[in-house]
Design an enzyme around this catalytic site. Structure first.
Site, PDB file in Angstrom:
ATOM      1  N   ARG A  11       0.823  -1.223   0.000  1.00  9.49           N
ATOM      2  CA  ARG A  11       0.000   0.000   0.000  1.00  9.49           C
ATOM      3  C   ARG A  11       0.855   1.270   0.000  1.00  9.49           C
ATOM      4  O   ARG A  11       0.527   2.256   0.648  1.00  9.49           O
ATOM      5  CB  ARG A  11      -0.972  -0.001   1.193  1.00  9.49           C
ATOM      6  CG  ARG A  11      -2.104  -1.007   1.036  1.00  9.49           C
ATOM      7  CD  ARG A  11      -3.028  -0.984   2.227  1.00  9.49           C
ATOM      8  NE  ARG A  11      -2.383  -1.458   3.435  1.00  9.49           N
ATOM      9  CZ  ARG A  11      -2.804  -1.222   4.668  1.00  9.49           C
ATOM     10  NH1 ARG A  11      -3.877  -0.487   4.866  1.00  9.49           N
ATOM     11  NH2 ARG A  11      -2.157  -1.710   5.698  1.00  9.49           N
ATOM     12  N   LYS A  24      -1.022   4.462  -0.947  1.00 12.86           N
ATOM     13  CA  LYS A  24      -1.886   4.941   0.142  1.00 12.86           C
ATOM     14  C   LYS A  24      -1.081   5.792   1.130  1.00 12.86           C
ATOM     15  O   LYS A  24      -1.460   6.915   1.466  1.00 12.86           O
ATOM     16  CB  LYS A  24      -2.489   3.731   0.869  1.00 12.86           C
ATOM     17  CG  LYS A  24      -3.209   4.082   2.156  1.00 12.86           C
ATOM     18  CD  LYS A  24      -3.433   2.826   3.003  1.00 12.86           C
ATOM     19  CE  LYS A  24      -4.029   3.185   4.344  1.00 12.86           C
ATOM     20  NZ  LYS A  24      -5.401   3.716   4.232  1.00 12.86           N
ATOM     21  N   ILE A  66     -27.296   1.587  16.942  1.00 11.26           N
ATOM     22  CA  ILE A  66     -27.151   0.552  15.906  1.00 11.26           C
ATOM     23  C   ILE A  66     -26.121  -0.512  16.290  1.00 11.26           C
ATOM     24  O   ILE A  66     -25.971  -1.522  15.612  1.00 11.26           O
ATOM     25  CB  ILE A  66     -26.831   1.207  14.542  1.00 11.26           C
ATOM     26  CG1 ILE A  66     -27.851   2.304  14.228  1.00 11.26           C
ATOM     27  CG2 ILE A  66     -26.819   0.209  13.413  1.00 11.26           C
ATOM     28  CD1 ILE A  66     -29.305   1.850  14.240  1.00 11.26           C
ATOM     29  N   SER A 119     -22.383  -0.288  17.543  1.00  8.07           N
ATOM     30  CA  SER A 119     -21.044   0.043  18.044  1.00  8.07           C
ATOM     31  C   SER A 119     -21.056   1.391  18.754  1.00  8.07           C
ATOM     32  O   SER A 119     -21.829   2.288  18.399  1.00  8.07           O
ATOM     33  CB  SER A 119     -20.053   0.068  16.887  1.00  8.07           C
ATOM     34  OG  SER A 119     -20.467   0.972  15.903  1.00  8.07           O
ATOM     35  N   ASP A 172     -27.447  -7.398  11.137  1.00 12.13           N
ATOM     36  CA  ASP A 172     -27.131  -6.315  10.200  1.00 12.13           C
ATOM     37  C   ASP A 172     -27.033  -6.836   8.783  1.00 12.13           C
ATOM     38  O   ASP A 172     -26.298  -7.786   8.515  1.00 12.13           O
ATOM     39  CB  ASP A 172     -25.777  -5.686  10.574  1.00 12.13           C
ATOM     40  CG  ASP A 172     -25.846  -4.907  11.875  1.00 12.13           C
ATOM     41  OD1 ASP A 172     -26.900  -4.307  12.150  1.00 12.13           O
ATOM     42  OD2 ASP A 172     -24.840  -4.893  12.606  1.00 12.13           O
ATOM     43  N   GLU A 193     -30.645   4.233   7.345  1.00 16.04           N
ATOM     44  CA  GLU A 193     -30.003   5.544   7.233  1.00 16.04           C
ATOM     45  C   GLU A 193     -30.938   6.483   6.473  1.00 16.04           C
ATOM     46  O   GLU A 193     -31.292   6.225   5.338  1.00 16.04           O
ATOM     47  CB  GLU A 193     -28.702   5.345   6.443  1.00 16.04           C
ATOM     48  CG  GLU A 193     -27.866   6.552   6.292  1.00 16.04           C
ATOM     49  CD  GLU A 193     -26.622   6.249   5.458  1.00 16.04           C
ATOM     50  OE1 GLU A 193     -25.948   5.233   5.727  1.00 16.04           O
ATOM     51  OE2 GLU A 193     -26.345   7.023   4.536  1.00 16.04           O
ATOM     52  N   HIS A 233     -22.087  10.206   9.924  1.00 17.00           N
ATOM     53  CA  HIS A 233     -20.937  10.495   9.070  1.00 17.00           C
ATOM     54  C   HIS A 233     -20.477  11.940   9.215  1.00 17.00           C
ATOM     55  O   HIS A 233     -19.537  12.365   8.562  1.00 17.00           O
ATOM     56  CB  HIS A 233     -21.264  10.185   7.606  1.00 17.00           C
ATOM     57  CG  HIS A 233     -21.521   8.727   7.394  1.00 17.00           C
ATOM     58  ND1 HIS A 233     -22.781   8.218   7.197  1.00 17.00           N
ATOM     59  CD2 HIS A 233     -20.683   7.670   7.415  1.00 17.00           C
ATOM     60  CE1 HIS A 233     -22.700   6.907   7.072  1.00 17.00           C
ATOM     61  NE2 HIS A 233     -21.439   6.545   7.205  1.00 17.00           N
ATOM     62  N   CYS A 276     -26.483   4.877  11.879  1.00 19.38           N
ATOM     63  CA  CYS A 276     -25.588   3.725  11.739  1.00 19.38           C
ATOM     64  C   CYS A 276     -24.790   3.590  13.034  1.00 19.38           C
ATOM     65  O   CYS A 276     -25.042   4.323  14.005  1.00 19.38           O
ATOM     66  CB  CYS A 276     -24.686   3.931  10.518  1.00 19.38           C
ATOM     67  SG  CYS A 276     -23.823   2.439   9.991  1.00 19.38           S
TER      68      CYS A 276
END
Ligand code: GLN
Ligand code: ZN
Length: 757
Positions: free
Chosen positions: A16, A19, A436, A438, A604, A670, A699, A731
């Site tokens: 990577r 990245k 949701i 976590s 989920d 969502e 988000h 979420c």
């Protein structure tokens, strides 16, 4: 002689490298020259990897996305970045991600381009923007520089470009104009490009038109004819590439286009190949994608050669061989893997290995099978070993799947009956609140998981650390006053990997990264064998969490369809069969949770929508088996157990019937960003069960106000009766901080109290 070529090579790098260089550049840790240097080293490396091919791709390298590259190549750059700076790469990053660097002193941020999935892959491209004002103007410098670079390296280069019709089709008109009105001016620029390429001595150009495997309306079919008529006199030869599926009613159109060659996905469209041959003018090249560019299994040489030999006899020099599509969608090099089981490793093939397979297949055709006896013998061994391996086959699992009946997917009673029993048992208020699954994953949690994995933390200490976090999550939820609690998922790094690691039939690579978007990669687990669950996977965590509170704790599982869609899957049985195996493993977990007195269980299915085939005509078949698999996993419980499901994308309008058929007691989705507009579907469709439309956009770092939540819920209540509504975030909260989550949930709970009154 057969010609070999490749449609595209992964650009992220074996380790990577791209990245890390990108992310360092964006945070001002390296200079642009250093970034450019990394890129050029990677390209050089990747061409070396492809040096045995007759033609290697150029133009497949990208700093972010090849569709965005095409926009820049064509001079279709959104106006909002045009005058920001004269550094083109920085402007490119601004369109890609809103800003060129994280710490820009005077922020020259703009709205990032919209991102969406590249066909049915997990790769995301930046959507081209069109308007009446769109003016194309060729900017070929970047591509030309790379061609020169490759030529200097002695590579026989074949530029790869997104075709004009697909480019238009993928984009979005920002006003009322019709994209197709731009076609003529767009084609002019492509023609100019081909002139430039010819000057560089380029013979072949690969033009990607993957929309040929989708259902095209008459105007788009016509666009193909017009475009390629106009380009027919190009000074370069055009290889028109389609991939990811079958041509079907575009087959004759494709065969008749005045280009010099076609590339066909001979993995997905194998049954069409003969028809293409029969309809292809005999001066045209046919490139067959005989190596799966979407999966990680070794090619079966014997079977492929058996099929290919008569085709070769028929086509002779007109036959080219390639992977089915760009290798962007597979990991780079199996050679990096040190921890895979030796047998499993011997069945696999990543990008580098796939090109070696291509070389061997071509040699077998060109010089006779005797020239590659050893390679073929090794391949037969590996294929045979996999076919009969005890790692792969579990007769009990196969038997269970064979004995499946639809009845297994049915709840004991209808929702109407269940809701009463559950109501008495759970005694929840109107507008119940939940999350949701976590909760924020702090550095300490991640560190503890890493240390445990590395053997630096004992199992006892690890469990202690995770339990402390569960305790913390429960305490917070009780204090906040949530109605249905969760344990918080601190022990999970990823919602698929966590389960995969506990299931038989799953393997994990160390470096099997595949680009998802920009610098982001995913490492899909590999389903290699029959799936079975050795022991309960989540029960202890749920039971521990429940022991800390009198409020109901929701058990938390990933559904079979999501497990399937986010993994590399077996190619030796239908996806539906693999999905069913997964669903039995999850079903057993659901039933164990119920036995352990967990009265609410969420399964989920974040990725259910992602599995939809490219052609709508095939949707129903997919939805039938996928929803059936979900139902089998979820519905083996008593009426008093409340089943929830969760989906991340709520663009449901076209599949709402299938969603309802899942028959979950509660679905959370969502919706907050769309201002509940996504709930319009419920104007015409009476969703029968309960629903929690997300009211907190997880988000974004923004905290939703009480009023905004109340308003959203009131909008929802216009379509769905209040007694069937839940209040919850969009979420999971794992990517947020507690400092954001706490006030947001406080507001959510205040809002729900107001709504009750
Ligand atoms: N239960 C998961 C979580 O909360 C769901 C994640 C998802 O939908 N992507 O993290
Ligand atoms: Zn989600």
């Amino acid at each position: 002689m057969v010609t070999t070529h490749n449609l595209g090579f992964p650009r992220i790098g074996k380790q990577r490298e791209l990245k890390f260089a990108l992310e360092k550049y964006w945070t001002n840790h390296i200079s642009q020259e250093e970034l450019l240097q990394t890129a050029s080293t990677l390209r050089q490396q990747h061409w070396e990897n492809q040096s045995a091919l007759d033609l290697a791709p150029v133009g497949d390298f990208s700093f972010y996305d090849q569709v965005l590259d095409t926009s820049f190549l064509l001079g279709n750059v959104p106006q909002r970045v045009e005058n920001i700076s004269d550094n083109e790469l920085d402007n490119y990053f601004r369109v890609a991600r809103g800003r060129a660097s994280t710490n820009e002193s005077s922020c020259t941020c703009v709205q990032a381009g919209e991102m969406t999935k590249w066909f049915d892959t997990n790769y995301h491209y930046i959507v081209p923007e069109f308007s009446q004002a769109t003016n194309f103007a060729l900017q070929p410098q970047r591509l030309i520089a790379q061609i020169v670079e490759a030529q200097a390296q002695g590579i026989n280069t074949k530029p790869v470009i997104v075709g004009p019709v697909t480019y238009l089709w993928l984009g979005k008109s920002k006003d009322t104009s019709n994209k197709l009105d731009l076609l003529d001016s767009l084609v002019v620029v492509y023609a100019q490009l081909f002139d430039e390429l010819a000057k560089l001595g380029i013979e072949w150009v690969q033009i990607d038109e993957p929309i040929l495997v989708t259902e095209l309306s008459a105007d788009w079919q016509l666009a193909f004819e017009k475009t390629y008529q106009s380009l027919a006199s190009s000074p370069v030869k055009l290889l028109l590439a389609s991939y990811f599926g079958t041509l079907q009613d575009n087959l004759m159109l494709t065969c008749n286009l005045p280009v010099d060659g076609l590339h066909i996905d001979a993995i997905n469209a194998k049954e069409e190949v003969q028809k293409v041959i029969d309809n292809l003018a005999d001066n045209k090249i046919l490139s067959l994608g005989v190596i799966n560019g979407r999966n990680i299994w070794k090619t079966d040489f014997s079977a492929t050669l058996l099929w290919l030999k008569p085709i070769y006899q028929q086509l002779k020099d007109r036959l080219w061989l390639a992977p089915s599509c760009s290798l962007l969608h597979v990991p780079v090099d199996l050679g990096s893997e040190q921890a895979l089981d030796v047998d499993i490793k011997s069945w696999l093939s990543f990008a580098v290995q796939k090109l070696e397979e291509l070389r061997i297949l071509a040699k077998a055709l060109n010089q006779g099978q005797a020239s590659v006896t050893k390679e073929i013998a090794n391949n037969i061994n590996a294929i045979d070993n996999r076919k009969h391996s005890l790692l792969v086959h579990n007769s009990l699992v196969k038997q269970r799947v064979a004995d499946v009946s639809d009845a297994l997917g049915n709840r004991q009673s209808s929702y109407k009956v269940r809701v009463k029993i559950q109501g008495e048992k759970l005694n929840l208020p109107l507008y119940p609140t939940t999350t949701i699954g976590s909760f924020p994953q702090t550095t300490e949690i991640r560190q503890a998981r890493r240390n445990y994995k590395a053997g630096q933390l004992s199992e006892t200490e690890y469990i202690k650390a995770m339990r402390a976090e569960v305790q913390h999550c429960i305490k917070m939820q009780v204090e906040l006053g949530l109605d249905v609690l969760v344990h918080g998922e601190p022990e999970r790094n990823d919602m698929v990997e966590y389960f995969g690691q506990q299931l038989e039939g799953y393997a994990f690579s160390q470096f099997g990264w595949v680009q998802s978007y920009g610098s982001r990669c995913v490492k899909p687990p590999i389903i290699f064998g029959d799936i079975s669950r050795l022991k309960p996977m989540t029960v202890e965590w749920a039971v521990y969490a429940q022991s800390l509170t009198n409020k109901p704790v929701k058990g938390m599982l990933t559904g079979p369809v999501t497990m399937l869609n986010w993994s590399f899957v077996r190619d030796d049985q239908p996806r539906a069969t693999t999905c069913l195996q997964l669903s039995f493993a999850i079903r057993d977990e659901v039933i164990d949770l119920e036995k352990a007195n967990i009265n609410i269980i969420q399964i989920d299915e974040a990725a259910l929508r992602e599995g939809l085939p490219l052609r709508q005509s095939q949707w129903q078949e997919y939805l039938d088996w996928a929803v059936n698999a979900y139902r089998i996993s979820a519905n083996g419980v008593n009426d008093g157990t409340q089943i929830h499901t969760h989906m991340c994308y709520s663009e449901f309008n076209d599949i709402i019937g299938a969603i309802a058929h899942m028959d979950a007691d509660v679905i959370t989705i969502e919706t907050s960003r769309s201002d509940m507009e996504l709930l319009d579907v419920f104007d015409d469709f009476t969703y029968p069960n309960e629903i929690g439309p997300g009211v907190y956009d997880i988000h974004s770092p923004n905290i939703p106000t009480v009023n905004s939540i109340v308003e959203l819920m009131q909008k929802a209540a216009q379509r769905i009766p209040a007694e069937r509504l839940w209040v919850n975030p969009d979420c999971g909260l794992k990517t947020r901080n507690w400092s954001e989550v706490k006030p947001a949930l406080e507001n959510m709970i205040l809002a729900s109290k107001q709504l009750r009154n």
